[in-house]
Write a protein that holds these residues in place. Structure first.
Motif, PDB file in Angstrom:
ATOM      1  N   GLY B  50       0.830  -1.209   0.000  1.00 17.06           N
ATOM      2  CA  GLY B  50       0.000   0.000   0.000  1.00 17.06           C
ATOM      3  C   GLY B  50       0.857   1.248   0.000  1.00 17.06           C
ATOM      4  N   ALA B  51       1.938   1.215   0.785  1.00 23.11           N
ATOM      5  CA  ALA B  51       2.840   2.369   0.836  1.00 23.11           C
ATOM      6  C   ALA B  51       3.463   2.617  -0.538  1.00 23.11           C
ATOM      7  N   TYR B  52       3.812   1.524  -1.221  1.00 20.50           N
ATOM      8  CA  TYR B  52       4.406   1.669  -2.559  1.00 20.50           C
ATOM      9  C   TYR B  52       3.403   2.305  -3.521  1.00 20.50           C
ATOM     10  N   PHE B  53       2.185   1.787  -3.491  1.00 23.90           N
ATOM     11  CA  PHE B  53       1.182   2.321  -4.425  1.00 23.90           C
ATOM     12  C   PHE B  53       0.789   3.756  -4.079  1.00 23.90           C
ATOM     13  N   ALA B  54       0.778   4.042  -2.774  1.00 25.07           N
ATOM     14  CA  ALA B  54       0.488   5.429  -2.371  1.00 25.07           C
ATOM     15  C   ALA B  54       1.563   6.363  -2.912  1.00 25.07           C
ATOM     16  N   GLY B  55       2.822   5.916  -2.804  1.00 27.65           N
ATOM     17  CA  GLY B  55       3.933   6.715  -3.331  1.00 27.65           C
ATOM     18  C   GLY B  55       3.808   6.885  -4.831  1.00 27.65           C
ATOM     19  N   PRO B 125       9.769  -4.906  15.952  1.00 27.32           N
ATOM     20  CA  PRO B 125       9.102  -5.346  14.720  1.00 27.32           C
ATOM     21  C   PRO B 125       8.318  -4.223  14.042  1.00 27.32           C
ATOM     22  N   THR B 126       7.711  -3.365  14.874  1.00 25.80           N
ATOM     23  CA  THR B 126       6.949  -2.251  14.294  1.00 25.80           C
ATOM     24  C   THR B 126       7.877  -1.333  13.501  1.00 25.80           C
ATOM     25  N   VAL B 127       9.029  -1.064  14.087  1.00 30.10           N
ATOM     26  CA  VAL B 127       9.995  -0.185  13.410  1.00 30.10           C
ATOM     27  C   VAL B 127      10.447  -0.812  12.087  1.00 30.10           C
ATOM     28  N   VAL B 128      10.654  -2.125  12.091  1.00 28.50           N
ATOM     29  CA  VAL B 128      11.073  -2.802  10.851  1.00 28.50           C
ATOM     30  C   VAL B 128       9.985  -2.651   9.781  1.00 28.50           C
ATOM     31  N   VAL B 129       8.735  -2.881  10.199  1.00 32.18           N
ATOM     32  CA  VAL B 129       7.621  -2.772   9.242  1.00 32.18           C
ATOM     33  C   VAL B 129       7.513  -1.334   8.714  1.00 32.18           C
ATOM     34  N   LEU B 130       7.638  -0.385   9.628  1.00 33.81           N
ATOM     35  CA  LEU B 130       7.544   1.023   9.209  1.00 33.81           C
ATOM     36  C   LEU B 130       8.694   1.398   8.277  1.00 33.81           C
ATOM     37  N   ALA B 131       9.869   0.842   8.550  1.00 34.21           N
ATOM     38  CA  ALA B 131      11.019   1.124   7.679  1.00 34.21           C
ATOM     39  C   ALA B 131      10.769   0.555   6.279  1.00 34.21           C
ATOM     40  N   LEU B 132      10.240  -0.665   6.233  1.00 27.13           N
ATOM     41  CA  LEU B 132       9.938  -1.266   4.927  1.00 27.13           C
ATOM     42  C   LEU B 132       8.897  -0.438   4.175  1.00 27.13           C
ATOM     43  N   ALA B 133       7.867  -0.023   4.937  1.00 27.43           N
ATOM     44  CA  ALA B 133       6.809   0.787   4.311  1.00 27.43           C
ATOM     45  C   ALA B 133       7.379   2.118   3.820  1.00 27.43           C
ATOM     46  N   ALA B 134       8.268   2.718   4.604  1.00 25.60           N
ATOM     47  CA  ALA B 134       8.863   4.002   4.225  1.00 25.60           C
ATOM     48  C   ALA B 134       9.701   3.841   2.948  1.00 25.60           C
ATOM     49  N   ILE B 135      10.462   2.751   2.892  1.00 28.07           N
ATOM     50  CA  ILE B 135      11.284   2.503   1.694  1.00 28.07           C
ATOM     51  C   ILE B 135      10.380   2.282   0.478  1.00 28.07           C
ATOM     52  N   ALA B 136       9.319   1.490   0.694  1.00 29.00           N
ATOM     53  CA  ALA B 136       8.390   1.220  -0.408  1.00 29.00           C
ATOM     54  C   ALA B 136       7.753   2.515  -0.900  1.00 29.00           C
ATOM     55  N   PHE B 137       7.389   3.390   0.051  1.00 34.58           N
ATOM     56  CA  PHE B 137       6.804   4.679  -0.316  1.00 34.58           C
ATOM     57  C   PHE B 137       7.796   5.508  -1.135  1.00 34.58           C
ATOM     58  N   ALA B 138       9.055   5.508  -0.670  1.00 37.38           N
ATOM     59  CA  ALA B 138      10.084   6.295  -1.360  1.00 37.38           C
ATOM     60  C   ALA B 138      10.321   5.767  -2.775  1.00 37.38           C
ATOM     61  N   VAL B 139      10.344   4.449  -2.902  1.00 35.95           N
ATOM     62  CA  VAL B 139      10.535   3.842  -4.227  1.00 35.95           C
ATOM     63  C   VAL B 139       9.354   4.201  -5.129  1.00 35.95           C
ATOM     64  N   GLY B 140       8.163   4.076  -4.550  1.00 37.49           N
ATOM     65  CA  GLY B 140       6.953   4.378  -5.333  1.00 37.49           C
ATOM     66  C   GLY B 140       6.906   5.823  -5.791  1.00 37.49           C
ATOM     67  N   SER B 141       7.322   6.719  -4.902  1.00 39.71           N
ATOM     68  CA  SER B 141       7.241   8.152  -5.250  1.00 39.71           C
ATOM     69  C   SER B 141       8.474   8.629  -6.008  1.00 39.71           C
ATOM     70  N   GLY B 142       9.497   7.795  -6.044  1.00 39.80           N
ATOM     71  CA  GLY B 142      10.714   8.160  -6.756  1.00 39.80           C
ATOM     72  C   GLY B 142      11.520   9.214  -6.039  1.00 39.80           C
ATOM     73  N   SER B 143      11.319   9.340  -4.724  1.00 35.71           N
ATOM     74  CA  SER B 143      12.067  10.344  -3.960  1.00 35.71           C
ATOM     75  C   SER B 143      12.784   9.657  -2.803  1.00 35.71           C
ATOM     76  N   LEU B 230       4.228  14.016   2.155  1.00 31.68           N
ATOM     77  CA  LEU B 230       3.935  14.612   0.843  1.00 31.68           C
ATOM     78  C   LEU B 230       5.076  15.522   0.394  1.00 31.68           C
ATOM     79  N   LEU B 231       5.534  16.351   1.313  1.00 30.15           N
ATOM     80  CA  LEU B 231       6.626  17.266   0.974  1.00 30.15           C
ATOM     81  C   LEU B 231       7.872  16.489   0.540  1.00 30.15           C
ATOM     82  N   ALA B 232       8.147  15.424   1.308  1.00 25.68           N
ATOM     83  CA  ALA B 232       9.339  14.627   0.985  1.00 25.68           C
ATOM     84  C   ALA B 232       9.208  13.965  -0.386  1.00 25.68           C
ATOM     85  N   ALA B 233       7.963  13.695  -0.781  1.00 18.98           N
ATOM     86  CA  ALA B 233       7.734  13.063  -2.089  1.00 18.98           C
ATOM     87  C   ALA B 233       7.614  14.104  -3.201  1.00 18.98           C
ATOM     88  N   GLY B 234       7.797  15.346  -2.847  1.00 14.34           N
ATOM     89  CA  GLY B 234       7.770  16.402  -3.855  1.00 14.34           C
ATOM     90  C   GLY B 234       6.376  16.880  -4.211  1.00 14.34           C
TER      91      GLY B 234
END
Lengths: 272, 535
Positions: B50-55, B125-143, B230-234
């Motif tokens: 979901g984070a990837y697609f949101a990005g 574990p929560t931090v790991v999941v959030l880190a994965l989601a954050a990376i997925a978001f960044a990849v998705g948004s290209g930022s 949003l700002l971080a994703a441009g």
């Protein structure tokens, strides 16, 4: 008379639950290096008193201090005291040795000397062979011994012991009694609550009998027995039974303001 | 004594060691956690995906990214707040051996240690999941910069949410130890909350309930944190609000720490309530009249069973499981305003299942420390087994029979079908208790076990409950099948047999099975109790 503060002092110490006094304005003075036997029937307020003195519960009114540190200063009091509640505060899932090391670390005791101290205590209480067994495998007496070591490990100036010989066989009880006796040789003060009057007779420099939240008799054991109605042959048990049977027994005793000083052999035995 | 990192680590590490050893001793609990983790893995996948697609969506045309980003931020905060509240109330704030610890370290130090343990078990574990989601978001948004920003924002939200939940739990617990009314109402409140939770869940009203709450929180700093992503994703958003949100949320942690410490101190040093112990007889007037009809030893066991159940309802934990079967028909009834066709049959089955699970599934072990005195009493089997059977049947039989009859009359079934089902209910409920007795005697549990982390109770063994559930299901099956609308009509059409006869056949088979299993089980229990020796 020295300038050193009493180990334990309390003035008009009161605890009420739902407006019912559980501890009703007691005065206490326990000298340093003495053993104070705290007696009373079940429900008299002994444990509540100990909980107030060890900061676990706050007094409704009155003051108390440990070595001149008011009990409102929890950190200060905590550094002076060791406490063994009636149910030893041990974790079932830990081994005896782990339990003691855990509490030593929490007290910031130096690891090297602590390890030796733990082994010495374990050896003294005949627990060395069982030290690496989990506490849920221990008998009640063994848990009691671990609880006692835990309370003494940091060499506190004032030790509160609630039924320390409860559940112990005679040999183990003797070890505990001797250990308590040794504490006073080191200048430590012991506030001892027990139903075993022979232990009090043997150890205590002073005795206080709590009944219905009030101290109804206080003084050195021999002075209390000498003042008892049964005369020279009376025992501490006679004293206990006479002052804790009927509330009217208080009518025949001197004024409470003439309270004796625990541990002071010159102080007159006083009943309240 | 200030809070030190060394002591925090010591408390946390010991807490973790104890938890692990408790789990290791309890394979069923360990299995439960393993299963939960297994079930959560797909959810993690959905979250990261979901984070990837949101990005990705942010690079295209999104009509309301700010509102959506804020809602996600509020969602993270709310979810962790609810979780923190539950953890706080049920386990975190009830440390074992509190007296020993509080005469050794400060309450602030203890709280810090407990939080350290929570941070390791749940936070890591929560931090790991959030880190994965954050990376997925960044990849998705290209930022690339979006990864650390989203990670920090989400972690702050989760930490603040959890702490807020614990704070609410502390407030509730403080109220509970100071207000007699709250203390007495706690069971009612929790049952109501439990039912409300399932009502919301099964009626698909989650959005209706959470919507207003999210709506309230979206325009607050908690929601503003979403704009940082949003700002971080441009994507255009307010830098002021994003920064403000992050500062307020981070500041909340700083301000909240001493507040939580103060609340924990109030709770742990509180006197608690001296609840007035009831001096009344353990049974009310009606129950007293019923018990007077029973032989004295049996009546005694019944009275004790009921009293113990009332004072420690947690010992009846297994009686809760059958209730889950009723959730669907109850929701259907509530939604349609008409009694669901399946309700009477399911109530009949659940009533029987619960009746056996109440008092008869641990006839020996349930005695606990009283067992030596019990087995030395005259004819202990008669008193013990008869008493436990009566204790369950006197509650389960009238309640289930009346409920089935009432639901049947109010429902779409014919009166004939209701009549046979009611008779079948009596048979099922009557057999459930005897079936349970022998199983409980064969697989007793004598020692108290952790029902929750802070509560221990003697409850029947899990194995006994599973075997009993299986057997009672087999016994009940003929009655259930012969009173299920579709099957009844099908058989009537094919064989030309009336529903009364068909239902009667079902009752007959259930009765034969129930009496056979029940008698065998009862006799086994009787022999076990009569020949019981303390080993």
């Amino acid at each position: 008379m020295t300038d050193e503060p009493p180990a334990i002092s309390a003035r008009k110490l009161t605890k009420r639950f739902d407006d019912e006094p559980v501890v009703d304005g007691i005065d206490l003075t326990v000298d340093q290096g003495s053993v104070y036997g705290f007696l009373g029937p079940n429900g008299a307020g002994k444990t509540t008193t100990m909980r107030m003195l060890t900061t676990l519960t706050t007094a409704t009114s009155g003051d108390a201090a440990i070595l001149a540190t008011p009990v409102s200063d929890r950190d200060g009091v905590r550094s002076h005291v060791g406490y063994l509640p009636e149910e030893p505060p041990v974790f079932d899932e830990l081994t005896g040795r782990e339990q003691l090391r855990y509490f030593a670390r929490l007290r910031d005791l130096p690891p090297a000397s602590t390890a030796d101290r733990i082994e010495t205590w374990l050896d003294r209480f005949d627990l060395t062979d069982d030290a690496d067994r989990r506490l849920d495998d221990y008998s009640k007496g063994m848990r009691q011994k671990i609880g006692l070591i835990q309370a003494l490990l940091h060499e506190p100036e004032v030790v509160f012991l609630d039924e320390p010989t409860s559940g112990l066989d005679p040999r183990a009880a003797r070890t505990v009694i001797d250990a308590i006796d040794d504490l006073t040789d080191n200048g430590q003060t012991v506030f001892l609550s027990t139903h075993i009057l022979s232990v009090v007779e043997e150890l205590a420099d002073a005795v206080g009998v709590l009944y219905d939240g009030r101290i109804v008799a206080e003084g050195a054991p021999d002075e209390l027995t000498a003042a008892a109605e049964a005369g020279a042959d009376s025992t501490l048990e006679d004293v206990f039974l006479s002052v804790t049977t009927e509330p009217s027994t208080t009518a025949a005793v001197p004024d409470s303001n003439e309270a004796g000083t625990a541990g002071d052999p010159d102080a007159a035995a006083t009943e309240r | 004594m200030s809070v030190s990192w060394a002591r925090t680590r010591t408390v946390g590490r010991t807490e973790l060691r104890r938890r692990w050893r408790t789990l290791r001793d309890n394979p069923s609990q360990l299995l439960g956690i393993a299963l939960m983790v297994l079930f959560l893995l797909p959810a993690v996948g959905v979250l990261v995906g979901g984070a990837y697609f949101a990005g990705s969506a942010l690079t295209g045309e999104v009509s309301t990214p700010i509102r959506f980003a804020r809602q996600v931020a509020v969602g993270i905060w709310l979810a962790t707040a609810v979780f923190g509240g539950i953890r706080g109330y049920t386990s975190l704030l009830d440390p074992d051996n509190r007296d020993g610890l509080l005469t050794t370290i400060s309450h602030g130090q203890l709280l810090a240690g407990l939080f350290a343990a929570e941070a390791t078990v749940l936070g890591a574990p929560t931090v790991v999941v959030l880190a994965l989601a954050a990376i997925a978001f960044a990849v998705g948004s290209g930022s690339l910069i979006a990864a650390p920003v989203v990670f920090i924002a989400a972690t702050l939200l989760a930490a603040t949410g959890f702490a807020t939940g614990v704070g609410v739990a502390l407030l509730v617990k403080n109220g509970g130890v100071r207000s007699r009314l709250l203390y007495r109402l706690r069971t009612v409140v929790f049952v109501a909350g439990f039912l409300a939770y399932f009502a919301v869940l099964f009626s698909n009203s989650t959005a209706d309930v959470l919507g207003p709450l999210i709506g309230v929180l979206t325009p607050t700093p908690i929601g503003w944190v979403g704009e940082a992503a949003l700002l971080a994703a441009g994507v255009a958003a307010s830098p002021l609000r994003a920064a403000g949100g992050l500062v307020v949320v981070a500041g909340g942690l700083v301000v909240g720490a001493p507040l939580l410490t103060r609340l924990a101190g109030w709770l742990w040093y509180a006197d608690g309530l001296e609840t007035t112990k009831s001096t009344a007889t353990p049974t009310d007037a009606t129950a007293g009249r019923v018990l007077s009809l029973l032989p004295q030893p049996i009546a005694g066991v019944v009275a004790v069973d009921w009293t113990r159940a009332r004072r420690a309802p947690i010992s009846l934990s297994y009686a809760i499981y059958p209730v889950f079967i009723l959730v669907t028909p109850i929701m259907e009834t509530v939604q349609t305003g008409r009694v669901a066709g399946s309700s009477p049959v399911l109530v009949a089955f659940c009533g029987a299942w619960i009746t056996g699970a109440l008092f008869t599934l641990n006839v020996v072990g349930n005695e606990g420390a009283v067992l030596p005195a019990t087995v030395l009493s005259p004819d202990p089997a008669r008193a013990l087994i008869g008493g436990h059977l009566a204790a369950g049947a006197l509650l389960g039989l009238p309640a289930t029979t009346l409920a089935v009859a009432a639901l049947g009359v109010a429902g779409p079934q014919s009166l004939a079908s209701v009549a046979t089902l009611t008779v079948g209910t009596v048979v099922m409920v009557g057999c459930a208790g005897p079936i349970a007795t022998g199983i409980g005697a064969a697989f007793p549990r004598h020692e108290a076990v952790s029902v929750s982390r802070s509560r221990k109770a003697i409850i029947p063994s899990t194995f006994a409950f599973v075997i009993y559930s299986l057997l009672v299901s087999i016994v009940a099956l003929p009655v259930l099948l012969t009173h299920t609308g579709l099957i009844t009509h099908l058989v009537a059409d094919i064989l030309g047999v009336s529903s009364i006869v068909f239902g009667g056949v079902g009752i007959g088979i259930t009765a034969v099975l129930g009496v056979a299993f029940g008698l065998f089980s009862f006799l086994y229990a009787r022999r076990t109790v009569d020949g019981y020796r303390m080993e």
